[in-house]
Design a protein around this motif. Structure first.
Motif, PDB file in Angstrom:
ATOM      1  N   ILE A 114     100.018  25.602  64.550  1.00 56.61           N
ATOM      2  CA  ILE A 114     100.661  25.980  62.961  1.00 56.61           C
ATOM      3  C   ILE A 114      99.398  26.516  62.279  1.00 56.61           C
ATOM      4  CG2 ILE A 114     102.013  25.405  61.320  1.00 56.61           C
ATOM      5  CD1 ILE A 114     103.471  25.115  63.786  1.00 56.61           C
ATOM      6  N   PRO A 115      99.749  27.628  61.648  1.00 56.42           N
ATOM      7  CA  PRO A 115      98.623  28.279  60.683  1.00 56.42           C
ATOM      8  C   PRO A 115      98.377  27.372  59.570  1.00 56.42           C
ATOM      9  CG  PRO A 115     100.464  29.724  60.738  1.00 56.42           C
ATOM     10  CD  PRO A 115     100.773  28.578  61.832  1.00 56.42           C
ATOM     11  N   SER A 116      97.124  27.063  59.394  1.00 61.33           N
ATOM     12  CA  SER A 116      97.033  26.535  57.807  1.00 61.33           C
ATOM     13  C   SER A 116      97.039  27.506  57.128  1.00 61.33           C
ATOM     14  CB  SER A 116      95.296  25.971  58.143  1.00 61.33           C
ATOM     15  OG  SER A 116      94.520  27.030  58.424  1.00 61.33           O
ATOM     16  N   LEU A 117      97.201  26.845  55.671  1.00 61.30           N
ATOM     17  CA  LEU A 117      97.927  27.746  54.847  1.00 61.30           C
ATOM     18  C   LEU A 117      96.817  28.779  54.305  1.00 61.30           C
ATOM     19  CD1 LEU A 117      99.772  25.110  52.508  1.00 61.30           C
ATOM     20  CD2 LEU A 117     100.554  26.636  54.523  1.00 61.30           C
ATOM     21  N   ASN A 118      95.431  28.668  54.580  1.00 65.61           N
ATOM     22  CA  ASN A 118      94.668  29.899  54.245  1.00 65.61           C
ATOM     23  C   ASN A 118      94.893  31.137  54.995  1.00 65.61           C
ATOM     24  OD1 ASN A 118      93.805  28.594  56.649  1.00 65.61           O
ATOM     25  ND2 ASN A 118      91.992  29.628  56.513  1.00 65.61           N
ATOM     26  N   VAL A 119      95.785  30.871  56.253  1.00 61.38           N
ATOM     27  CA  VAL A 119      95.997  32.117  57.002  1.00 61.38           C
ATOM     28  C   VAL A 119      97.230  32.782  56.106  1.00 61.38           C
ATOM     29  CG1 VAL A 119      96.859  32.968  59.164  1.00 61.38           C
ATOM     30  CG2 VAL A 119      95.178  31.151  59.038  1.00 61.38           C
TER      31      VAL A 119
ATOM     32  N   VAL B 291      99.608  25.286  48.514  1.00 59.75           N
ATOM     33  CA  VAL B 291      98.056  25.517  48.694  1.00 59.75           C
ATOM     34  C   VAL B 291      97.298  25.632  47.345  1.00 59.75           C
ATOM     35  CG1 VAL B 291      97.879  27.975  48.255  1.00 59.75           C
ATOM     36  CG2 VAL B 291      96.676  27.177  50.077  1.00 59.75           C
TER      37      VAL B 291
ATOM     38  N   TYR C  61      92.196  28.984  42.978  1.00 64.01           N
ATOM     39  CA  TYR C  61      92.939  27.737  43.415  1.00 64.01           C
ATOM     40  C   TYR C  61      92.689  26.687  42.410  1.00 64.01           C
ATOM     41  CZ  TYR C  61      93.138  30.007  48.117  1.00 64.01           C
ATOM     42  OH  TYR C  61      93.621  30.956  49.008  1.00 64.01           O
TER      43      TYR C  61
ATOM     44  N   THR D 149      96.580  20.230  46.034  1.00 59.65           N
ATOM     45  CA  THR D 149      97.160  20.843  47.248  1.00 59.65           C
ATOM     46  C   THR D 149      98.316  19.537  47.506  1.00 59.65           C
ATOM     47  OG1 THR D 149      95.713  19.843  48.783  1.00 59.65           O
ATOM     48  CG2 THR D 149      95.205  22.054  48.161  1.00 59.65           C
TER      49      THR D 149
ATOM     50  N   PRO E  18     100.558  18.731  51.224  1.00 58.15           N
ATOM     51  CA  PRO E  18     100.768  19.516  52.693  1.00 58.15           C
ATOM     52  C   PRO E  18     101.941  19.823  52.847  1.00 58.15           C
ATOM     53  CG  PRO E  18     100.307  17.186  52.790  1.00 58.15           C
ATOM     54  CD  PRO E  18     100.175  17.373  51.417  1.00 58.15           C
ATOM     55  N   VAL E  19     102.200  20.710  53.688  1.00 58.83           N
ATOM     56  CA  VAL E  19     103.706  21.193  53.970  1.00 58.83           C
ATOM     57  C   VAL E  19     104.159  20.576  55.277  1.00 58.83           C
ATOM     58  CG1 VAL E  19     105.238  23.200  54.801  1.00 58.83           C
ATOM     59  CG2 VAL E  19     103.342  23.490  53.071  1.00 58.83           C
ATOM     60  N   LYS E  20     105.168  19.900  55.337  1.00 59.79           N
ATOM     61  CA  LYS E  20     105.537  18.844  56.556  1.00 59.79           C
ATOM     62  C   LYS E  20     106.583  19.759  57.370  1.00 59.79           C
ATOM     63  CE  LYS E  20     104.971  14.344  54.516  1.00 59.79           C
ATOM     64  NZ  LYS E  20     105.790  13.130  54.406  1.00 59.79           N
ATOM     65  N   TRP E  21     105.990  20.555  58.066  1.00 54.47           N
ATOM     66  CA  TRP E  21     106.792  21.673  58.895  1.00 54.47           C
ATOM     67  C   TRP E  21     107.443  20.632  59.884  1.00 54.47           C
ATOM     68  CZ3 TRP E  21     107.311  26.332  57.246  1.00 54.47           C
ATOM     69  CH2 TRP E  21     106.267  27.076  56.603  1.00 54.47           C
ATOM     70  N   ILE E  22     108.592  21.134  60.599  1.00 55.10           N
ATOM     71  CA  ILE E  22     109.145  20.324  61.499  1.00 55.10           C
ATOM     72  C   ILE E  22     109.113  20.792  62.697  1.00 55.10           C
ATOM     73  CG2 ILE E  22     111.497  19.396  62.327  1.00 55.10           C
ATOM     74  CD1 ILE E  22     112.225  19.558  59.178  1.00 55.10           C
ATOM     75  N   ARG E  23     108.580  20.070  63.726  1.00 59.10           N
ATOM     76  CA  ARG E  23     108.225  20.611  65.133  1.00 59.10           C
ATOM     77  C   ARG E  23     109.592  20.958  65.809  1.00 59.10           C
ATOM     78  NH1 ARG E  23     103.781  18.535  69.383  1.00 59.10           N
ATOM     79  NH2 ARG E  23     104.052  19.880  71.040  1.00 59.10           N
TER      80      ARG E  23
ATOM     81  N   TYR F 218      99.055  17.232  64.609  1.00 60.26           N
ATOM     82  CA  TYR F 218     100.030  17.816  63.640  1.00 60.26           C
ATOM     83  C   TYR F 218     101.154  16.533  63.336  1.00 60.26           C
ATOM     84  CZ  TYR F 218      98.440  22.683  64.262  1.00 60.26           C
ATOM     85  OH  TYR F 218      97.714  23.640  64.638  1.00 60.26           O
TER      86      TYR F 218
ATOM     87  N   GLN G  34      94.098  22.411  53.540  1.00 65.03           N
ATOM     88  CA  GLN G  34      95.633  22.415  53.383  1.00 65.03           C
ATOM     89  C   GLN G  34      96.375  22.758  54.506  1.00 65.03           C
ATOM     90  OE1 GLN G  34      93.987  25.213  51.250  1.00 65.03           O
ATOM     91  NE2 GLN G  34      93.461  23.980  49.794  1.00 65.03           N
ATOM     92  N   GLN G  35      95.633  22.195  55.635  1.00 61.85           N
ATOM     93  CA  GLN G  35      96.161  22.078  56.964  1.00 61.85           C
ATOM     94  C   GLN G  35      97.823  21.540  57.011  1.00 61.85           C
ATOM     95  OE1 GLN G  35      96.225  23.347  59.862  1.00 61.85           O
ATOM     96  NE2 GLN G  35      94.496  22.762  60.687  1.00 61.85           N
ATOM     97  N   ASP G  36      98.628  22.373  57.635  1.00 59.22           N
ATOM     98  CA  ASP G  36      99.818  21.842  57.540  1.00 59.22           C
ATOM     99  C   ASP G  36     100.003  20.893  58.552  1.00 59.22           C
ATOM    100  OD1 ASP G  36     100.503  25.127  58.178  1.00 59.22           O
ATOM    101  OD2 ASP G  36      99.647  24.078  56.379  1.00 59.22           O
ATOM    102  N   GLN G  37     101.158  20.120  58.422  1.00 58.69           N
ATOM    103  CA  GLN G  37     101.573  18.961  59.033  1.00 58.69           C
ATOM    104  C   GLN G  37     102.834  18.878  59.629  1.00 58.69           C
ATOM    105  OE1 GLN G  37     101.560  15.486  57.016  1.00 58.69           O
ATOM    106  NE2 GLN G  37     100.649  14.322  58.360  1.00 58.69           N
ATOM    107  N   ASN G  38     102.855  18.340  60.901  1.00 55.63           N
ATOM    108  CA  ASN G  38     104.141  18.487  61.624  1.00 55.63           C
ATOM    109  C   ASN G  38     104.619  17.260  62.086  1.00 55.63           C
ATOM    110  OD1 ASN G  38     105.496  20.375  62.643  1.00 55.63           O
ATOM    111  ND2 ASN G  38     103.935  20.846  64.341  1.00 55.63           N
ATOM    112  N   GLU G  39     105.887  17.145  61.793  1.00 57.98           N
ATOM    113  CA  GLU G  39     106.405  15.754  62.319  1.00 57.98           C
ATOM    114  C   GLU G  39     107.435  16.045  63.401  1.00 57.98           C
ATOM    115  OE1 GLU G  39     109.315  13.869  59.976  1.00 57.98           O
ATOM    116  OE2 GLU G  39     109.106  15.554  58.265  1.00 57.98           O
TER     117      GLU G  39
END
Lengths: 454, 243
Positions: free
Chosen positions: A298-303, A339, A348, A352, A354-359, B43, B237-242
């Motif tokens: 998953i791209p880190s937010l800097n991307v 970010v 900046y 910050t 973290p964004v908790k994306w759902i897999r 993640y 700011q690495q995103d995280q995954n659950e």
């Protein structure tokens, strides 16, 4: 008794007529509702045209249209017309500075700074000593054209307002058709109920007033009796029922643990359709580790910020009826919050979250899968497994990700052995053994248990 | 009437069955013990980490295998120095150029365009503006400056150090210089002769990976190791995954 019933039915007839009247009425009203929006749109178009015409006045002589092209290709990387970017906003810069000074600054700003020009040193320090590259390819008329473009008065608020009105108008139209449909459905339902009730009361009325109703024939044997008496038919039905329920049970149990179609709501509404579809950003641009690692990271937010530093809001035409421009802009704001980017200061903040994306795609722990092996070595397109991601507004799992699905692909896919010395010898031997021209993955051992389960 | 009643009942049942099927939740599993990993997944979210975040930065000062420090600082002077001194360590071969082209198409072409003329799809759609052409006279890019900008970013362009390896960047570098040359209509650069007896892949890596124990000699003390001050911060700011 008679009279009571009569009154009763009369009341129902009244209700019927009122609802009919209402339904017709609402239809007429709905038509009226749509017509004003049309005229509104016309108004909006007029207001859009208004400011554009007034744009033409400008003190600086030069072709603003040619200037716009130059501005977009050379200046827009670091300057916006309004608002800070890497450099200062340029709208009206010709009024703030001397034209001759601007000419020499644009042609070679570093020379001007080192010559000790006060204004030059001041602006250089104000914007964090970021050097503006020299533009020796621009001659005086080019610069005049650019300045003519930057001297155009700001037309943004009007057009923006008009845009939002324009966006609202068709939306309102959509809502009104929904309402009309709802009303129609309601009226139909009412009609059904009323028909049933009228029929019932009429029958009662008829019996009460002694009119003979057509009598039902009751002489025939009911159908369920004849069914029960026919034992063969009962047997066949029982077997069929068993088979069908068995099949359905099988279907249910086979889909346990399969997440095909899984479509969770992500913390940021990221549209693959806009990024990978409309703007054709490569999958591996963001998921770069798919080339070199087990995971397609998953791209880190800097991307994200590599582009979204410059793209703070979506274009007007990106918004759809379903997801408005405002909605998308808020999602970009979520990214900025996560970010810790302050768009006003272009810096900046350091705060910050973290964004908790759902897999979504998740293989069970007992199966090993390596992205780089498939993407880089196998040359498999991402879409083969992940489906038409470039059309997905919301990401979902396209493939079942079952073992049968994996194996099937291994049986059907040929190994890309051309130009790969690694496979040369083994390919030659094995293709002789199997008597085929192209080896499939399975023939090279891709179906051995230990390849994925260990 | 009775049949209508049963039909509507069936319809209601089907409706509940459909509405119970929920896309936004993962399905049931037979034996979650077999499905859910015991070790920490990439993640993942686990209490043992700060913020519960499994995706972490490497410890400060740790050096990944095969990594070579980049000795130019992210300043105007660093840029000038890299522009003048730095050259591409990889041989200019057909194979390297082809790989560079692939990588260029992934990472650069979306803005800089397939020809390097600054007319990528994002520019054509006016999402990002002001992408210069590679033959821009004012910038006059060189192998060193291209690498430096890929590493640190410049102005509106961000750093691509987190998406590419050292090797990747030098491969892209070759292709960018080729595009610049094509835009200027210069003569085609001849491919370098690589001794076929040596494995080409190994040779390219040799240029980039310092020999074991040789690293200390190569980095002068007074030059701070500046790798990715920016890169590292951003990866924070690495995103995280659950699950």
């Amino acid at each position: 008794m008679k009279k009571v019933k009569f009154r009763h039915s009369a009341a129902r007839v009244l209700v019927l007529s009122i609802s009919l009247f209402l339904s017709i009425n609402t239809l007429i009203l709905a038509q009226e509702e749509t017509s004003p929006t049309d005229s509104q749109e016309e108004d909006v178009q007029e207001t859009v045209q208004g400011p554009e015409e007034s744009n033409v006045e400008s003190d600086v002589s030069g072709d603003a249209a040619a200037g716009k092209a130059l501005f977009n290709s050379l200046c827009a990387a670091c300057h916006k017309l309004d608002g800070n970017s890497i450099g200062p906003p340029l709208r009206g810069v010709a009024e703030r500075r001397d034209i001759a000074w601007l000419q020499s600054w644009i042609k070679n700003s570093q020379a001007l700074i080192s010559s000790g020009d006060e204004q030059a040193v001041e602006i250089y320090n104000e914007y964090g000593q970021v050097a503006m590259p020299p533009f020796p390819q621009l001659d005086d008329t080019d610069i005049e054209n650019i300045l003519a473009y930057t001297s155009e008065p700001k037309a943004v608020p009007e057009s923006k307002q008009a845009g939002s009105d324009g966006a609202a108008a068709p939306g309102a139209g959509g809502i009104s058709t929904d309402i009309v449909l709802g009303i129609l459905a309601f009226v139909l339902l009412m009609l059904l109920v009323i028909l049933y009730l009228v029929n019932k009361t009429l029958r009662r009325f008829a019996t009460a007033s002694g009119v003979p109703l057509p009598a039902k024939k009751v002489t025939r044997k009911p159908i369920y009796r004849s069914f029960i008496e026919n034992q063969f038919l009962v047997l066949v039905t029982a077997v069929a029922l068993l088979l069908v329920s068995g099949y359905m049970m099988y279907g249910y149990f086979m889909q346990v643990g399969i997440d095909q179609g899984y479509q969770p709501v992500q913390p940021i509404h990221f549209s693959h359709k806009i990024h990978a579809g409309d703007n054709q950003v490569e999958c591996k641009f963001c998921h770069s580790s798919a080339r070199v690692s087990k995971h397609s990271g998953i791209p880190s937010l800097n991307v994200c910020m590599n582009c979204h530093k410059s793209i703070g809001e979506v274009a007007e035409e990106t918004g759809t009826d379903e997801y408005s421009k405002d909605f998308y802009d808020k999602e970009i704001q979520k990214l900025y919050t996560a970010v810790g980017w302050d768009p006003a200061a272009q810096a900046y903040t350091g705060e910050t979250e973290p964004v908790k994306w759902i897999r979504i795609h998740n293989l069970p722990d007992f199966a090993y899968f390596n992205h780089s092996q498939h993407v880089e070595v196998g040359g498999i397109a991402c879409q083969t497994c992940h489906g038409p991601v470039e059309e997905m507004e919301i990401m979902y799992q396209n493939a079942p990700l079952t073992m049968g699905w994996c194996i099937n692909c291994h049986r059907e896919t040929n190994v890309m052995a051309e130009g790969n010395e690694y496979y040369e010898k083994v390919h030659e031997e094995l293709s002789q053994k199997y008597g085929v021209e192209n080896l499939t993955v399975a023939q090279m051992g891709g179906n051995e248990c230990m390849k994925c389960h260990y | 009437m009775k049949s209508l009643f049963t039909k509507s009942l069936l319809f209601l049942l089907a409706l509940t069955a459909v509405s119970c099927f929920d896309d936004s939740r993962p399905n049931y599993q037979y034996m979650p013990d077999m499905y859910e990993p015991i070790p920490y997944e990439a993640y993942g979210e686990y209490d043992v980490f700060v913020n519960g975040q499994e995706a972490k930065l490497p410890a400060e000062g740790s050096v990944p295998r095969g990594w070579k420090p980049y000795e130019y600082e992210n300043t105007q002077e660093g840029y000038q120095a890299a522009k003048e001194e730095l050259t591409n360590p990889l041989p200019y071969t057909e194979e390297n150029l082809a790989t560079g082209r692939q990588l260029y198409t992934i990472y650069c072409a979306v803005c800089h365009g397939d020809e390097g003329d600054g007319q990528g799809i994002l520019v054509q759609r006016e999402k990002i503006l002001g992408i210069p052409s590679y033959d821009d006279a004012g910038r006059d890019i060189t192998e060193g400056s291209v690498y430096h900008v890929m590493y640190y970013g410049l102005n509106a362009m961000g750093s691509y150090a987190s998406q590419t390896s050292i090797n990747d960047r030098w491969l892209i570098d070759h292709y960018v210089m080729k595009l610049k040359n094509d835009l200027q209509e210069g003569e085609e650069r001849a491919f370098d002769e690589v001794d076929p007896s040596e494995d080409a892949g190994n040779q390219t890596m040799e240029n980039l990976v310092p020999a074991v124990n040789a690293e200390g000699d190569q980095v002068p003390e007074d030059q701070p190791v500046t790798r990715g001050s920016q890169e590292n911060q951003n990866q924070g700011q690495q995103d995280q995954n659950e699950n």
